[in-house]
Design a protein around this motif. Sequence first.
Motif, PDB file in Angstrom:
ATOM      1  N   LEU A 235      13.650  -4.940  -1.009  1.00 41.85           N
ATOM      2  CA  LEU A 235      13.080  -6.146  -1.632  1.00 41.85           C
ATOM      3  C   LEU A 235      12.297  -5.768  -2.876  1.00 41.85           C
ATOM      4  O   LEU A 235      12.435  -6.421  -3.921  1.00 41.85           O
ATOM      5  N   PHE A 236      11.498  -4.709  -2.781  1.00 38.09           N
ATOM      6  CA  PHE A 236      10.730  -4.297  -3.958  1.00 38.09           C
ATOM      7  C   PHE A 236      11.694  -3.923  -5.094  1.00 38.09           C
ATOM      8  O   PHE A 236      11.454  -4.264  -6.245  1.00 38.09           O
TER       9      PHE A 236
ATOM     10  N   TRP B 207      -0.243   4.502   8.345  1.00 40.58           N
ATOM     11  CA  TRP B 207      -1.696   4.634   8.484  1.00 40.58           C
ATOM     12  C   TRP B 207      -2.264   3.405   9.165  1.00 40.58           C
ATOM     13  O   TRP B 207      -1.593   2.378   9.299  1.00 40.58           O
TER      14      TRP B 207
ATOM     15  N   GLY C 174      11.429  -8.480   4.175  1.00 48.86           N
ATOM     16  CA  GLY C 174      12.709  -8.037   4.720  1.00 48.86           C
ATOM     17  C   GLY C 174      12.638  -8.146   6.245  1.00 48.86           C
ATOM     18  O   GLY C 174      11.547  -8.165   6.825  1.00 48.86           O
ATOM     19  N   ARG C 175      13.802  -8.151   6.859  1.00 49.21           N
ATOM     20  CA  ARG C 175      13.845  -8.372   8.316  1.00 49.21           C
ATOM     21  C   ARG C 175      13.041  -7.316   9.086  1.00 49.21           C
ATOM     22  O   ARG C 175      12.334  -7.631  10.048  1.00 49.21           O
TER      23      ARG C 175
ATOM     24  N   ALA D  38       0.864  -1.182   0.000  1.00 48.57           N
ATOM     25  CA  ALA D  38       0.000   0.000   0.000  1.00 48.57           C
ATOM     26  C   ALA D  38       0.896   1.227   0.000  1.00 48.57           C
ATOM     27  O   ALA D  38       1.929   1.241   0.680  1.00 48.57           O
TER      28      ALA D  38
ATOM     29  N   HIS E  22      19.325 -15.532   2.780  1.00 50.31           N
ATOM     30  CA  HIS E  22      20.338 -14.483   2.938  1.00 50.31           C
ATOM     31  C   HIS E  22      20.617 -13.669   1.675  1.00 50.31           C
ATOM     32  O   HIS E  22      21.470 -12.782   1.699  1.00 50.31           O
TER      33      HIS E  22
ATOM     34  N   LEU F  27       3.679   1.010   9.513  1.00 48.74           N
ATOM     35  CA  LEU F  27       2.852   1.584   8.451  1.00 48.74           C
ATOM     36  C   LEU F  27       2.460   3.003   8.882  1.00 48.74           C
ATOM     37  O   LEU F  27       2.158   3.218  10.059  1.00 48.74           O
TER      38      LEU F  27
ATOM     39  N   THR G   7      10.429  -5.467   7.966  1.00 48.99           N
ATOM     40  CA  THR G   7       8.993  -5.655   7.727  1.00 48.99           C
ATOM     41  C   THR G   7       8.496  -6.860   8.523  1.00 48.99           C
ATOM     42  O   THR G   7       7.420  -6.814   9.147  1.00 48.99           O
TER      43      THR G   7
ATOM     44  N   TYR H 268       6.812   4.532   7.953  1.00 49.71           N
ATOM     45  CA  TYR H 268       7.257   5.642   8.801  1.00 49.71           C
ATOM     46  C   TYR H 268       7.692   5.095  10.160  1.00 49.71           C
ATOM     47  O   TYR H 268       6.911   4.417  10.834  1.00 49.71           O
TER      48      TYR H 268
ATOM     49  N   ILE I  80       5.574   4.350   1.910  1.00 53.01           N
ATOM     50  CA  ILE I  80       5.053   3.052   2.406  1.00 53.01           C
ATOM     51  C   ILE I  80       5.284   2.838   3.903  1.00 53.01           C
ATOM     52  O   ILE I  80       4.633   1.984   4.502  1.00 53.01           O
TER      53      ILE I  80
ATOM     54  N   GLY J  93      10.331  -4.664   2.640  1.00 52.40           N
ATOM     55  CA  GLY J  93      10.248  -3.252   2.275  1.00 52.40           C
ATOM     56  C   GLY J  93      10.947  -2.852   0.978  1.00 52.40           C
ATOM     57  O   GLY J  93      11.022  -3.632   0.036  1.00 52.40           O
ATOM     58  N   SER J  94      11.475  -1.628   1.023  1.00 53.65           N
ATOM     59  CA  SER J  94      11.970  -0.943  -0.169  1.00 53.65           C
ATOM     60  C   SER J  94      12.983  -1.747  -0.971  1.00 53.65           C
ATOM     61  O   SER J  94      12.883  -1.852  -2.188  1.00 53.65           O
TER      62      SER J  94
ATOM     63  N   THR K  39       7.588  -6.072  11.980  1.00 55.29           N
ATOM     64  CA  THR K  39       6.315  -5.374  12.207  1.00 55.29           C
ATOM     65  C   THR K  39       5.154  -6.369  12.372  1.00 55.29           C
ATOM     66  O   THR K  39       4.111  -6.013  12.897  1.00 55.29           O
TER      67      THR K  39
ATOM     68  N   ALA L  35      18.666 -12.258  -2.338  1.00 62.25           N
ATOM     69  CA  ALA L  35      17.532 -12.284  -3.264  1.00 62.25           C
ATOM     70  C   ALA L  35      17.676 -13.481  -4.211  1.00 62.25           C
ATOM     71  O   ALA L  35      16.692 -14.115  -4.583  1.00 62.25           O
TER      72      ALA L  35
HETATM   73  N1  LIG Z   1       2.977   0.046   2.942  1.00 64.43           N
HETATM   74  C1  LIG Z   1       3.378  -1.181   2.739  1.00 64.43           C
HETATM   75  O1  LIG Z   1       2.742  -1.939   1.987  1.00 64.43           O
HETATM   76  C2  LIG Z   1       4.617  -1.693   3.398  1.00 64.43           C
HETATM   77  C3  LIG Z   1       5.150  -2.943   3.063  1.00 64.43           C
HETATM   78  C4  LIG Z   1       6.320  -3.364   3.702  1.00 64.43           C
HETATM   79  C5  LIG Z   1       6.938  -2.549   4.616  1.00 64.43           C
HETATM   80  N2  LIG Z   1       6.403  -1.339   4.912  1.00 64.43           N
HETATM   81  C6  LIG Z   1       7.065  -0.431   5.859  1.00 64.43           C
HETATM   82  O2  LIG Z   1       8.399  -0.249   5.416  1.00 64.43           O
HETATM   83  C7  LIG Z   1       9.267  -0.165   6.548  1.00 64.43           C
HETATM   84  C8  LIG Z   1      10.232  -1.344   6.541  1.00 64.43           C
HETATM   85  O3  LIG Z   1      10.845  -1.452   5.281  1.00 64.43           O
HETATM   86  P1  LIG Z   1      12.401  -1.194   5.066  1.00 64.43           P
HETATM   87  O4  LIG Z   1      12.586  -0.970   3.602  1.00 64.43           O
HETATM   88  O5  LIG Z   1      12.872  -0.149   6.008  1.00 64.43           O
HETATM   89  O6  LIG Z   1      13.059  -2.552   5.579  1.00 64.43           O
HETATM   90  P2  LIG Z   1      12.881  -4.089   5.111  1.00 64.43           P
HETATM   91  O7  LIG Z   1      13.117  -4.215   3.638  1.00 64.43           O
HETATM   92  O8  LIG Z   1      11.639  -4.663   5.634  1.00 64.43           O
HETATM   93  O9  LIG Z   1      14.076  -4.738   5.885  1.00 64.43           O
HETATM   94  C9  LIG Z   1      15.398  -4.383   5.548  1.00 64.43           C
HETATM   95  C10 LIG Z   1      16.271  -5.510   5.987  1.00 64.43           C
HETATM   96  O10 LIG Z   1      15.976  -6.675   5.217  1.00 64.43           O
HETATM   97  C11 LIG Z   1      17.167  -7.406   4.988  1.00 64.43           C
HETATM   98  N3  LIG Z   1      17.394  -7.480   3.548  1.00 64.43           N
HETATM   99  C12 LIG Z   1      16.794  -6.745   2.581  1.00 64.43           C
HETATM  100  N4  LIG Z   1      17.241  -7.124   1.376  1.00 64.43           N
HETATM  101  C13 LIG Z   1      18.151  -8.114   1.585  1.00 64.43           C
HETATM  102  C14 LIG Z   1      18.964  -8.903   0.733  1.00 64.43           C
HETATM  103  N5  LIG Z   1      18.922  -8.758  -0.604  1.00 64.43           N
HETATM  104  N6  LIG Z   1      19.789  -9.818   1.296  1.00 64.43           N
HETATM  105  C15 LIG Z   1      19.807  -9.990   2.640  1.00 64.43           C
HETATM  106  N7  LIG Z   1      19.078  -9.265   3.515  1.00 64.43           N
HETATM  107  C16 LIG Z   1      18.256  -8.338   2.980  1.00 64.43           C
HETATM  108  C17 LIG Z   1      18.271  -6.680   5.735  1.00 64.43           C
HETATM  109  O11 LIG Z   1      18.201  -7.249   7.046  1.00 64.43           O
HETATM  110  P3  LIG Z   1      19.458  -7.323   8.062  1.00 64.43           P
HETATM  111  O12 LIG Z   1      19.698  -5.912   8.491  1.00 64.43           O
HETATM  112  O13 LIG Z   1      18.937  -8.210   9.148  1.00 64.43           O
HETATM  113  O14 LIG Z   1      20.593  -7.927   7.291  1.00 64.43           O
HETATM  114  C18 LIG Z   1      17.751  -5.252   5.753  1.00 64.43           C
HETATM  115  O15 LIG Z   1      18.291  -4.467   6.813  1.00 64.43           O
HETATM  116  C19 LIG Z   1       8.363  -0.176   7.756  1.00 64.43           C
HETATM  117  O16 LIG Z   1       8.019   1.160   8.066  1.00 64.43           O
HETATM  118  C20 LIG Z   1       7.158  -0.949   7.265  1.00 64.43           C
HETATM  119  O17 LIG Z   1       5.994  -0.671   8.008  1.00 64.43           O
HETATM  120  C21 LIG Z   1       5.260  -0.903   4.317  1.00 64.43           C
END
Ligand SMILES: NC(=O)c1ccc[n+]([C@@H]2O[C@H](COP(=O)([O-])OP(=O)(O)OC[C@H]3O[C@@H](n4cnc5c(N)ncnc54)[C@H](OP(=O)(O)O)[C@@H]3O)[C@@H](O)[C@H]2O)c1
Length: 168
Positions: free
Chosen positions: A103-104, A22, A43-44, A7, A78, A20, A46, A16, A14, A100-101, A49, A80
Motif C-alpha cells: 500500500l505504501f 516493537w 492492507g488485509r 513507524a 479490491h 509490529l 495489517t 516482523y 516496519i 503495509g508495504s 493485526t 488501489a
Molecule cells: N510499523 C508500521 O507502521 C506498520 C504499518 C503497517 C503494517 N505494519 C506491519 O507490516 C506487516 C503487514 O504488512 P504487509 O506489507 O505484510 O501486508 P499488508 O499490506 O498489510 O497486506 C497485504 C495484503 O493486502 C492486500 N492488498 C495489498 N495491496 C492490494 C491491492 N493493490 N489490491 C488488492 N489487495 C491488496 C492483499 O490481500 P489479499 O491477500 O487478501 O488479497 C495483500 O496480501 C505486519 O508485520 C504489520 O505489523 C507495520
Amino acid sequence: MLAFIWAEDSNHGIGYQGQLPWHLPADMQFFKETTMGNTIVAGRKTFATFKRPLHNRKNIVLTTRDAAEFPEGVAVFHSAKEVLTYYTSRLDEKMFIVGGSRLFADFLPYTTDLYRTTIEHEFDVDTYMPEIDYSQFLLNDFEQGKVDEKNPYPFKFEHFIRVKPSQV
Ligand SMILES: NC(=O)c1ccc[n+]([C@@H]2O[C@H](COP(=O)([O-])OP(=O)(O)OC[C@H]3O[C@@H](n4cnc5c(N)ncnc54)[C@H](OP(=O)(O)O)[C@@H]3O)[C@@H](O)[C@H]2O)c1
C-alpha cells in the motif's frame, strides 16, 4: 489530505512475523490521536493485526478476498484505483494509508502528507517501508519522543508535506 502514517526502525523496518516489531505505547497513542475521526486504509494483513475495526474511524481494507470475510461496517476495496476514486470523490475527508508495504508503494505518488515515527533501534524485521524521495517533501513538524520505562527506545515524530509532484 491523503497521508501515510507509520513507524519505522533505523533500517526502515516496519513489521516482523505479521506484527509490529516493537511495543511503543507512545506511538500507538500518536496513531490513535492522529487518525481519530478520519478514514484509514489498511492492507488485509495489517487490518488483521487490529483484531477488530478501529473505532471512530472509517475502516477501508484492501484485499482480493470477498467482502463477506470482513466485519460489518468495514469498506472492502479490491484495488488501489478504487481507493483513489473514493478519495477524489471525498477530498474533504482526511484519509490515512496505514500500511503495509505494498500500500505504501502503490499510494506513494499520490500521498500529500507523511506522518513518520522513527525509532532509533535495530529490530528483527521482515517487512520494510519502500524508499521515499524526501526531496519531494518539506518537514513541517518535529517532536522528539519521551523515553521512559514503557517507551525504552529513542524515537521521534515527523510530519512532512508534499511540495513537489511525483514523477508519475
Ligand atoms: N510499523 C508500521 O507502521 C506498520 C504499518 C503497517 C503494517 N505494519 C506491519 O507490516 C506487516 C503487514 O504488512 P504487509 O506489507 O505484510 O501486508 P499488508 O499490506 O498489510 O497486506 C497485504 C495484503 O493486502 C492486500 N492488498 C495489498 N495491496 C492490494 C491491492 N493493490 N489490491 C488488492 N489487495 C491488496 C492483499 O490481500 P489479499 O491477500 O487478501 O488479497 C495483500 O496480501 C505486519 O508485520 C504489520 O505489523 C507495520
